[in-house]
Design a protein around this motif. Sequence first.
Motif, PDB file in Angstrom:
ATOM      1  N   GLY A 282       0.633  -1.308  -0.078  1.00 46.30           N
ATOM      2  CA  GLY A 282      -0.116   0.139   0.138  1.00 46.30           C
ATOM      3  C   GLY A 282       0.708   1.461   0.046  1.00 46.30           C
ATOM      4  N   SER A 283       2.202   1.347   0.019  1.00 49.57           N
ATOM      5  CA  SER A 283       2.991   2.355   0.192  1.00 49.57           C
ATOM      6  C   SER A 283       3.474   2.883  -1.376  1.00 49.57           C
ATOM      7  CB  SER A 283       4.400   2.263   1.087  1.00 49.57           C
ATOM      8  OG  SER A 283       5.073   1.203   0.409  1.00 49.57           O
ATOM      9  N   TYR A 284       3.140   1.817  -2.306  1.00 51.48           N
ATOM     10  CA  TYR A 284       3.608   1.836  -3.876  1.00 51.48           C
ATOM     11  C   TYR A 284       2.684   2.703  -4.714  1.00 51.48           C
ATOM     12  CZ  TYR A 284       7.868  -0.808  -2.957  1.00 51.48           C
ATOM     13  OH  TYR A 284       9.015  -1.276  -2.452  1.00 51.48           O
ATOM     14  N   LEU A 285       3.244   3.355  -5.704  1.00 51.65           N
ATOM     15  CA  LEU A 285       2.117   3.930  -6.773  1.00 51.65           C
ATOM     16  C   LEU A 285       1.620   2.654  -7.484  1.00 51.65           C
ATOM     17  CD1 LEU A 285       0.935   6.046  -8.514  1.00 51.65           C
ATOM     18  CD2 LEU A 285       3.249   6.042  -9.677  1.00 51.65           C
ATOM     19  N   GLY A 286       2.351   1.765  -7.864  1.00 52.73           N
ATOM     20  CA  GLY A 286       2.026   0.843  -8.824  1.00 52.73           C
ATOM     21  C   GLY A 286       2.890  -0.441  -8.366  1.00 52.73           C
ATOM     22  N   ALA A 287       2.128  -1.734  -8.920  1.00 48.34           N
ATOM     23  CA  ALA A 287       2.535  -3.159  -8.828  1.00 48.34           C
ATOM     24  C   ALA A 287       2.634  -3.838 -10.064  1.00 48.34           C
ATOM     25  CB  ALA A 287       1.492  -3.747  -7.709  1.00 48.34           C
ATOM     26  N   VAL A 288       3.632  -4.386 -10.454  1.00 46.41           N
ATOM     27  CA  VAL A 288       3.608  -5.014 -11.714  1.00 46.41           C
ATOM     28  C   VAL A 288       3.410  -6.619 -11.157  1.00 46.41           C
ATOM     29  CG1 VAL A 288       5.167  -5.606 -13.794  1.00 46.41           C
ATOM     30  CG2 VAL A 288       5.474  -3.321 -12.504  1.00 46.41           C
ATOM     31  N   SER A 289       2.851  -7.490 -12.145  1.00 48.13           N
ATOM     32  CA  SER A 289       2.458  -8.468 -11.941  1.00 48.13           C
ATOM     33  C   SER A 289       2.410  -9.360 -13.309  1.00 48.13           C
ATOM     34  CB  SER A 289       0.966  -8.839 -11.173  1.00 48.13           C
ATOM     35  OG  SER A 289       0.553 -10.131 -11.166  1.00 48.13           O
ATOM     36  N   LEU A 290       2.624 -10.655 -13.304  1.00 49.21           N
ATOM     37  CA  LEU A 290       2.651 -11.240 -14.494  1.00 49.21           C
ATOM     38  C   LEU A 290       1.729 -12.656 -14.140  1.00 49.21           C
ATOM     39  CD1 LEU A 290       6.312 -11.871 -15.752  1.00 49.21           C
ATOM     40  CD2 LEU A 290       4.251 -10.863 -17.017  1.00 49.21           C
ATOM     41  N   ASN A 291       0.785 -12.904 -15.297  1.00 43.84           N
ATOM     42  CA  ASN A 291      -0.403 -14.099 -14.964  1.00 43.84           C
ATOM     43  C   ASN A 291       0.718 -15.335 -15.416  1.00 43.84           C
ATOM     44  OD1 ASN A 291      -2.586 -12.395 -14.356  1.00 43.84           O
ATOM     45  ND2 ASN A 291      -2.791 -11.788 -16.250  1.00 43.84           N
ATOM     46  N   PRO A 292       0.396 -16.343 -14.822  1.00 47.95           N
ATOM     47  CA  PRO A 292       1.083 -17.602 -15.407  1.00 47.95           C
ATOM     48  C   PRO A 292       0.513 -18.392 -16.445  1.00 47.95           C
ATOM     49  CG  PRO A 292      -0.464 -18.102 -13.223  1.00 47.95           C
ATOM     50  CD  PRO A 292      -0.541 -16.610 -13.656  1.00 47.95           C
ATOM     51  N   ASN A 293       0.363 -17.729 -17.414  1.00 53.65           N
ATOM     52  CA  ASN A 293       0.106 -18.248 -18.933  1.00 53.65           C
ATOM     53  C   ASN A 293      -1.578 -18.559 -18.901  1.00 53.65           C
ATOM     54  OD1 ASN A 293       2.518 -18.170 -20.129  1.00 53.65           O
ATOM     55  ND2 ASN A 293       3.101 -20.287 -19.046  1.00 53.65           N
ATOM     56  N   VAL A 294      -2.171 -17.784 -18.009  1.00 50.55           N
ATOM     57  CA  VAL A 294      -3.638 -17.959 -18.040  1.00 50.55           C
ATOM     58  C   VAL A 294      -4.425 -16.711 -18.663  1.00 50.55           C
ATOM     59  CG1 VAL A 294      -3.574 -19.437 -15.984  1.00 50.55           C
ATOM     60  CG2 VAL A 294      -3.840 -16.877 -15.745  1.00 50.55           C
ATOM     61  N   ASP A 295      -5.741 -17.168 -18.885  1.00 51.25           N
ATOM     62  CA  ASP A 295      -6.396 -16.172 -19.870  1.00 51.25           C
ATOM     63  C   ASP A 295      -7.773 -15.664 -19.346  1.00 51.25           C
ATOM     64  OD1 ASP A 295      -7.309 -14.765 -22.157  1.00 51.25           O
ATOM     65  OD2 ASP A 295      -8.389 -16.146 -22.928  1.00 51.25           O
ATOM     66  N   GLN A 296      -8.108 -16.619 -18.115  1.00 53.86           N
ATOM     67  CA  GLN A 296      -9.436 -16.496 -17.682  1.00 53.86           C
ATOM     68  C   GLN A 296      -9.638 -16.027 -16.319  1.00 53.86           C
ATOM     69  OE1 GLN A 296     -11.786 -20.313 -18.247  1.00 53.86           O
ATOM     70  NE2 GLN A 296     -10.544 -20.575 -20.170  1.00 53.86           N
ATOM     71  N   SER A 297      -8.451 -15.736 -15.587  1.00 52.36           N
ATOM     72  CA  SER A 297      -8.554 -14.861 -14.297  1.00 52.36           C
ATOM     73  C   SER A 297      -7.262 -14.034 -14.456  1.00 52.36           C
ATOM     74  CB  SER A 297      -8.584 -15.723 -13.172  1.00 52.36           C
ATOM     75  OG  SER A 297      -8.691 -14.998 -12.030  1.00 52.36           O
ATOM     76  N   VAL A 298      -6.916 -13.320 -13.341  1.00 49.81           N
ATOM     77  CA  VAL A 298      -5.686 -12.711 -13.244  1.00 49.81           C
ATOM     78  C   VAL A 298      -4.927 -13.214 -11.916  1.00 49.81           C
ATOM     79  CG1 VAL A 298      -6.361 -10.690 -14.542  1.00 49.81           C
ATOM     80  CG2 VAL A 298      -6.756 -10.942 -11.940  1.00 49.81           C
ATOM     81  N   HIS A 299      -3.703 -12.717 -11.777  1.00 50.33           N
ATOM     82  CA  HIS A 299      -2.849 -13.552 -10.627  1.00 50.33           C
ATOM     83  C   HIS A 299      -3.194 -12.669  -9.524  1.00 50.33           C
ATOM     84  CE1 HIS A 299       0.989 -13.714  -8.468  1.00 50.33           C
ATOM     85  NE2 HIS A 299       1.138 -15.082  -9.044  1.00 50.33           N
ATOM     86  N   ASP A 300      -2.911 -13.206  -8.345  1.00 43.35           N
ATOM     87  CA  ASP A 300      -3.321 -12.869  -6.995  1.00 43.35           C
ATOM     88  C   ASP A 300      -2.922 -11.323  -6.733  1.00 43.35           C
ATOM     89  OD1 ASP A 300      -0.635 -12.995  -5.693  1.00 43.35           O
ATOM     90  OD2 ASP A 300      -0.991 -15.211  -5.676  1.00 43.35           O
ATOM     91  N   ARG A 301      -1.727 -11.059  -7.271  1.00 44.29           N
ATOM     92  CA  ARG A 301      -1.018  -9.669  -6.966  1.00 44.29           C
ATOM     93  C   ARG A 301      -1.815  -8.574  -7.777  1.00 44.29           C
ATOM     94  NH1 ARG A 301       2.604 -12.905  -5.193  1.00 44.29           N
ATOM     95  NH2 ARG A 301       4.357 -13.389  -6.463  1.00 44.29           N
ATOM     96  N   VAL A 302      -2.826  -8.862  -8.805  1.00 40.62           N
ATOM     97  CA  VAL A 302      -3.451  -7.800  -9.486  1.00 40.62           C
ATOM     98  C   VAL A 302      -4.733  -7.580  -8.358  1.00 40.62           C
ATOM     99  CG1 VAL A 302      -4.963  -7.529 -11.335  1.00 40.62           C
ATOM    100  CG2 VAL A 302      -2.760  -8.567 -11.709  1.00 40.62           C
ATOM    101  N   PHE A 303      -5.352  -8.462  -7.837  1.00 40.43           N
ATOM    102  CA  PHE A 303      -6.288  -8.654  -6.878  1.00 40.43           C
ATOM    103  C   PHE A 303      -5.874  -7.808  -5.569  1.00 40.43           C
ATOM    104  CE2 PHE A 303      -8.373 -12.315  -9.044  1.00 40.43           C
ATOM    105  CZ  PHE A 303      -9.333 -11.629  -9.718  1.00 40.43           C
ATOM    106  N   PHE A 304      -4.554  -8.207  -5.349  1.00 39.34           N
ATOM    107  CA  PHE A 304      -4.232  -7.600  -4.104  1.00 39.34           C
ATOM    108  C   PHE A 304      -4.088  -6.111  -4.238  1.00 39.34           C
ATOM    109  CE2 PHE A 304      -2.049 -11.598  -2.519  1.00 39.34           C
ATOM    110  CZ  PHE A 304      -3.154 -12.485  -2.382  1.00 39.34           C
ATOM    111  N   ALA A 305      -3.436  -5.707  -5.302  1.00 38.09           N
ATOM    112  CA  ALA A 305      -3.075  -4.403  -5.677  1.00 38.09           C
ATOM    113  C   ALA A 305      -4.149  -3.551  -5.726  1.00 38.09           C
ATOM    114  CB  ALA A 305      -2.251  -4.239  -7.083  1.00 38.09           C
ATOM    115  N   LEU A 306      -5.643  -3.845  -6.216  1.00 43.74           N
ATOM    116  CA  LEU A 306      -6.813  -3.430  -6.323  1.00 43.74           C
ATOM    117  C   LEU A 306      -7.141  -3.048  -4.946  1.00 43.74           C
ATOM    118  CD1 LEU A 306      -8.454  -5.185  -9.175  1.00 43.74           C
ATOM    119  CD2 LEU A 306      -7.896  -2.745  -9.077  1.00 43.74           C
TER     120      LEU A 306
END
Length: 413
Positions: A282-306
């Motif tokens: 929560g102290s950062y402006l942005g968080a970079v994340s990579l999905n593990p070759n998936v198309d139908q959801s997003v990596h946990d760190r995308v949800f965490f960043a939101l």
Amino acid sequence: MSVICVLYSSHTTYDSLRGILAMAAAEFDRLGHEVQMVDLLAPDFGARINALLPRKAETMAIGFSGIGLEIHTKDGQLLWDVAQIPVFTWFCDHPCYFARRHTLQSRYAVHGYVFPDHAAFNRDHLRTGAVFATHMGIPDPGFFGGMPPDKRNGRLVFAKSGWNPAELERTYRKTLPPKLFAILFDAIAEAQGKFCSTFPEIIRTVAAEHLVYLTPGGDVFNAILTRLDNYTRAVRTCEVGAALADYPVDIIGGGWEHLDCTGRQARKLGAMTFDAMREGLGSYLGAVSLNPNVDQSVHDRVFFALSAGTVPVFDANSFSTTHMPHLAPYTFGQQGTASVAAAVEALLADPVAARLANAATFNELYPRFSMSRSMQDIHEITMTIAGVPGTRLLPAEPAPPNVWAPTAKRAVA
């Protein structure tokens, strides 16, 4: 309400699986359930499970990535069958990894997946029966303590272990027979930039060109698929890491020795525990994340960043295109580095617009795609599908005799 036995191991990389399970446990607690965190490696593990037996009708267990699933009694029976406690295993990895866990048959075991893509592979190629997909979801914002914009550090964080593709290739060359090595790297060439749903057919087709005929889900097939998945993700991780090195990014995780950040804006902070990463997100402006070759959801760190009010910068897929359109300027493609740089620069050029897009996305997705909703789904699935309640779902008796028989013979013309 139910007793939720949350199974974790105190020995996992960066303590990440325990950390995620602790967040899930907090969501169960907020829903009113009694939660017990149980360390499988603790001396009192057996005693704590035994203490739950008188309450087995109201108890379920949950573990992550196979944690606690394969526990057997001295006579070789599955613990959950003997205890008659249903257990939900929430898998984050593709079923080709440790495939035995994904095929375990038990009335008391429920197989669930963070990514629908992985659940579909189980259905199509492992055929273990009913499997479920439940998105990681957005955790309660209180878990992260997001700072106000003027208190944030203006940097991005990339929490990801680094892999060296060259080292992986050397390892594969030493451990694989020459023919399988050739199949693997021909398949890798075809798979770059594609999603895991395409991998089975790619491997089948490439193997057949080498006169090797593989069945998806089989041992040899999985030996190739695990390495293909690892290698393609390693290549993409290195590409993204190299692109980020010229920007104010804190790279968290081991294995980045091959990335030179000398004289560049990025900083390599090394390995960090999950809790430390969560507290700092929560102290950062942005968080970079990579999905593990998936198309139908997003990596946990995308949800965490939101949840943390931190703008996620990640690789776009069908899920994000459908459900996160406001974040499109901060997403990048599956190949190349130009789109990675463009996504980062879009965030840095106008942080206010990025934060507004992030807030709009959160408001549209929460609570529909919340971790709390996921816990509700997991509880409902486990307590109604598994164990004794699941027996009520057995096929009904056949229809009464003659119900489909004609009442009278038709006249023959």
